[in-house]
Design an enzyme around this catalytic site. Structure first.
Site, PDB file in Angstrom:
ATOM      1  N   GLY A 200       0.807  -1.302  -0.007  1.00 29.99           N
ATOM      2  CA  GLY A 200       0.088   0.004  -0.023  1.00 29.99           C
ATOM      3  C   GLY A 200       0.984   1.164  -0.062  1.00 29.99           C
ATOM      4  O   GLY A 200       2.089   1.330   0.594  1.00 29.99           O
TER       5      GLY A 200
ATOM      6  N   ILE B  38      -4.252  -9.606  -5.579  1.00 28.62           N
ATOM      7  CA  ILE B  38      -4.649 -10.104  -4.214  1.00 28.62           C
ATOM      8  C   ILE B  38      -5.923 -10.658  -4.535  1.00 28.62           C
ATOM      9  O   ILE B  38      -6.353 -11.778  -4.082  1.00 28.62           O
ATOM     10  CB  ILE B  38      -4.532  -9.077  -3.066  1.00 28.62           C
ATOM     11  CG1 ILE B  38      -2.896  -8.980  -2.915  1.00 28.62           C
ATOM     12  CG2 ILE B  38      -5.174  -9.617  -2.005  1.00 28.62           C
ATOM     13  CD1 ILE B  38      -2.724  -8.035  -1.726  1.00 28.62           C
TER      14      ILE B  38
ATOM     15  N   HIS C   9      -4.696  -5.500  11.833  1.00 26.95           N
ATOM     16  CA  HIS C   9      -3.820  -5.377  10.432  1.00 26.95           C
ATOM     17  C   HIS C   9      -2.615  -6.545  10.471  1.00 26.95           C
ATOM     18  O   HIS C   9      -1.514  -6.113  10.471  1.00 26.95           O
ATOM     19  CB  HIS C   9      -3.343  -3.966  10.369  1.00 26.95           C
ATOM     20  CG  HIS C   9      -2.945  -3.757   9.105  1.00 26.95           C
ATOM     21  ND1 HIS C   9      -2.876  -2.325   8.635  1.00 26.95           N
ATOM     22  CD2 HIS C   9      -2.588  -4.247   7.998  1.00 26.95           C
ATOM     23  CE1 HIS C   9      -2.622  -2.343   7.244  1.00 26.95           C
ATOM     24  NE2 HIS C   9      -2.100  -3.590   6.919  1.00 26.95           N
TER      25      HIS C   9
HETATM   26  O1  3PY Z   1       1.930  -3.959   2.688  1.00 32.64           O
HETATM   27  C1  3PY Z   1       0.732  -3.457   3.227  1.00 32.64           C
HETATM   28  O2  3PY Z   1       0.160  -2.401   2.463  1.00 32.64           O
HETATM   29  C2  3PY Z   1       0.093  -3.765   4.363  1.00 32.64           C
HETATM   30  O3  3PY Z   1      -0.855  -3.371   4.564  1.00 32.64           O
HETATM   31  C3  3PY Z   1       0.721  -4.862   5.345  1.00 32.64           C
HETATM   32  O4  3PY Z   1      -0.073  -5.812   5.538  1.00 32.64           O
END
Ligand code: 3PY
Length: 349
Positions: free
Chosen positions: A115, A195, A314
């Site tokens: 992210g 994903i 998370h």
């Molecule tokens: O890598 C990311 O963006 C995450 O949210 C880690 O789980």
């Protein structure tokens, strides 16, 4: 392999040695080291990445000595002054203030995350700073966790273990703790990326009848998924201005009262007040969230009062292998970027 806490600390001390022990070295070595690019790492990242940086001989680096507490903003603004490279995690906002504090030497930012909503991409682009990130290496781990969270929510596992532990387990009952099953169901996947596909691949063997995918930009395409009659909706899109709070009362009102909502992307894609309303009024059957706004979600938050809402802290990418791979990829992206070579995974700005 994951290191013990003590071993990690030892590794870390070795890792910062070039900065701390320059005084004890010959003047030639000192001169060479002082010309090495300076890097700040905002977190005690897993050992694979630190090892790569330490053994590269290409950088001198300093890191925030904790994984339990993020580096305080004030300290971060001090530490980034004059650095050539920065390795961060998703808890650090890389914005104008931070980039100003870093100054013009900063050439490469490497985030240990797939992210990138914590980064001001426009500012980074304006300043010609290259950005590495860590897609792919976490796909399996996130997809696995999404399936686990979906099953936990739909089959009410948290409620069930609680009942078993606290004396609620009376006789076997015909409708007690019944949930919803994947076999014969329709699954919506919002965010058709690596994903999303990996989640569908893992759910297919559960005899799902139909998958409905939708990417989220441009927005009109979303309409097709919103109106779809799905039993499960799994959200795995990136948080962008287009997807902010895209899961709101409009979307929940079109879901069935037997539907399960799952989010393993970013909390910001959901309007949490609307979700609370949908869950507490029975508009939808349940929600499983790995991400929230804020993080951590305060323990007094109304969503925690709902039996039909499963909240995780998370952890979608939290397997030892994946976190080490993310750390190694972040380190390699940084080193390649500092050498002016293409990174393994670089964001196109
Ligand atoms: O890598 C990311 O963006 C995450 O949210 C880690 O789980």
């Amino acid at each position: 392999m994951w290191c013990s806490r003590m071993a990690l600390r030892r590794l870390q001390q070795v890792a910062v040695t070039p900065l701390n022990m320059a005084g004890g070295l010959t003047s030639k070595v000192q001169r060479e080291m002082s010309t090495l690019p300076r890097v700040y790492i905002t977190r005690q990242i897993p050992p694979e990445g630190l090892k790569i940086l330490r053994e590269s001989g290409q950088v001198q680096f300093e890191l925030w000595d904790s994984d339990d507490v993020p580096v305080p903003r004030k300290e971060l603004l001090q530490k980034v002054k004059g650095v050539d490279g920065l390795v961060c995690v998703l808890t650090e906002k890389i914005d104008t203030e931070l980039l100003d504090a870093a100054g013009p030497n900063l050439k490469v930012l490497s985030t240990m995350s797939v992210g990138f909503d914590h980064l001001s991409l426009e500012e980074l682009k304006k300043r010609g700073i290259r950005v590495g990130y860590t897609p792919d290496v976490l796909t399996n781990s996130v997809a696995e966790l999404t399936v686990a969270l979906l099953l936990t929510t739909s089959r009410r596992l948290i409620e069930a273990t609680h009942e078993a532990k606290t004396g609620g387990w009376g006789t076997w009952r015909t409708l007690w703790l019944c949930g919803h099953e994947l076999a014969g169901s329709t699954v919506g996947i919002l965010g058709l990326g690596r994903i999303g596909v990996a989640i569908a691949e893992r759910l297919a063997p559960f005899k799902v009848k139909k998958f409905i995918y939708a990417d989220v930009a441009p927005r009109p395409e979303l309409a097709s998924v919103i109106n779809a009659e799905y039993d499960f909706l799994s959200v795995c899109c990136a948080l962008t201005p287009e997807t902010k709070e895209i899961c709101n009362k409009d979307l929940f009102s079109k879901m069935k009262n037997t539907s399960i909502f799952i989010n393993t992307s970013r909390g910001g894609v959901v309007n949490q007040e609307d979700l609370y309303e949908a869950l507490s009024t029975g508009q939808i059957a349940g929600a499983g969230l790995d991400v929230t706004v804020p993080e951590p979600l305060p323990t007094s938050h109304p969503l925690f009062t709902l039996k039909n809402c499963v909240i995780l802290p998370h952890i979608a990418s939290a397997s030892y292998a994946t976190r080490n791979n993310m750390s190694a990829l972040a380190a390699n992206n940084l080193l390649l970027g500092l050498r002016g070579e293409p990174m393994i995974k670089e964001l196109k700005l």
